[in-house]
Design a protein around this motif. Sequence first.
Motif, short mmCIF file in Angstrom:
data_model
loop_
_atom_site.label_atom_id
_atom_site.label_comp_id
_atom_site.label_asym_id
_atom_site.label_seq_id
_atom_site.Cartn_x
_atom_site.Cartn_y
_atom_site.Cartn_z
N LEU A 134 31.77 15.52 -54.19
CA LEU A 134 30.99 15.32 -52.97
C LEU A 134 30.68 16.72 -52.46
N LEU A 135 29.41 17.00 -52.19
CA LEU A 135 29.02 18.32 -51.69
C LEU A 135 28.64 18.22 -50.23
N THR A 136 29.09 19.19 -49.45
CA THR A 136 28.75 19.25 -48.04
C THR A 136 28.03 20.56 -47.76
N ILE A 137 27.01 20.48 -46.96
CA ILE A 137 26.23 21.67 -46.60
C ILE A 137 26.91 22.39 -45.45
N THR A 138 26.96 23.69 -45.54
CA THR A 138 27.63 24.49 -44.53
C THR A 138 27.14 24.12 -43.13
N ASP A 139 28.09 24.00 -42.23
CA ASP A 139 27.90 23.72 -40.79
C ASP A 139 27.82 22.25 -40.43
N ASN A 140 28.05 21.34 -41.35
CA ASN A 140 28.10 19.93 -40.99
C ASN A 140 29.56 19.48 -40.94
N ASN A 141 30.20 19.71 -39.80
CA ASN A 141 31.62 19.38 -39.63
C ASN A 141 31.88 17.88 -39.79
N SER A 142 30.95 17.06 -39.36
CA SER A 142 31.13 15.61 -39.47
C SER A 142 31.27 15.19 -40.92
N SER A 143 30.46 15.77 -41.79
CA SER A 143 30.51 15.39 -43.19
C SER A 143 31.79 15.89 -43.86
N GLU A 144 32.27 17.03 -43.45
CA GLU A 144 33.56 17.51 -43.96
C GLU A 144 34.66 16.55 -43.60
N ALA A 145 34.63 16.05 -42.37
CA ALA A 145 35.65 15.11 -41.93
C ALA A 145 35.57 13.82 -42.75
N VAL A 146 34.36 13.37 -43.07
CA VAL A 146 34.17 12.20 -43.93
C VAL A 146 34.84 12.44 -45.28
N ALA A 147 34.55 13.57 -45.89
CA ALA A 147 35.13 13.89 -47.20
C ALA A 147 36.65 13.86 -47.16
N ALA A 148 37.23 14.47 -46.14
CA ALA A 148 38.68 14.51 -46.03
C ALA A 148 39.27 13.11 -45.84
N ARG A 149 38.65 12.32 -44.95
CA ARG A 149 39.17 10.96 -44.71
C ARG A 149 39.05 10.08 -45.94
N ALA A 150 38.05 10.35 -46.79
CA ALA A 150 37.86 9.55 -48.01
C ALA A 150 38.71 10.04 -49.17
#
Length: 197
Positions: A134-150
């Motif tokens: 799963l790739l997250t674009i820099t500065d999207n904290n919400s998406s990082e949190a999604v990745a961690a929770r998943a």
Amino acid sequence: MPFPVDLPAEIAADPWRLRLLTEADWNLAWSMSRDPEVVRWTLYPPNMTEDAAHRRSLRITESANQRLSGHYAVLDADQTAIGTAGIASSEDDPAAAEVFYALLPQGRHREAATAAALALSEWALSVGVERVLLLTITDNNSSEAVAARAGFITEGAEVRDHQGSPTHMRRWARSAQMSVGETATLPRSAGTHEPRR
């Protein structure tokens, strides 16, 4: 490389449901391309025409038929599409796949992206994929949190094209050996995108 089995027509992502997109879902792509946050954090092109949305839906359907990727509508209890999520096989590594998602405003902050990422990665791991990215674009904290929770953990960084510009992305991964409860390292920021097909 294609997935070893057909992509499921539906996947439970409690309390959400994922339904494989068809050509008739072109209007969802059209709507997604008009949301500034979707365009900012994903590979949806801005302001698609109806014709472009039809062509995109046709490509998505063909890709699913070839077992290369599955793009799904994320549906709420009323069967309303609140966004999209998907999984794509790796072009280079038959043991890897990549999850992606994007939500419309009415789907955000409701754990729908987490449920979709978890359900799609679980499906891939259950059919023999060894690693789900799963790739997250820099500065999207919400998406990082999604990745961690998943259940994804950070594994590195890379630069990919996003809207015609090189963009820094953080790479997350899950494997069959990892449990969803494992602690993920949360870097400062990120965002998700959809792999090109």
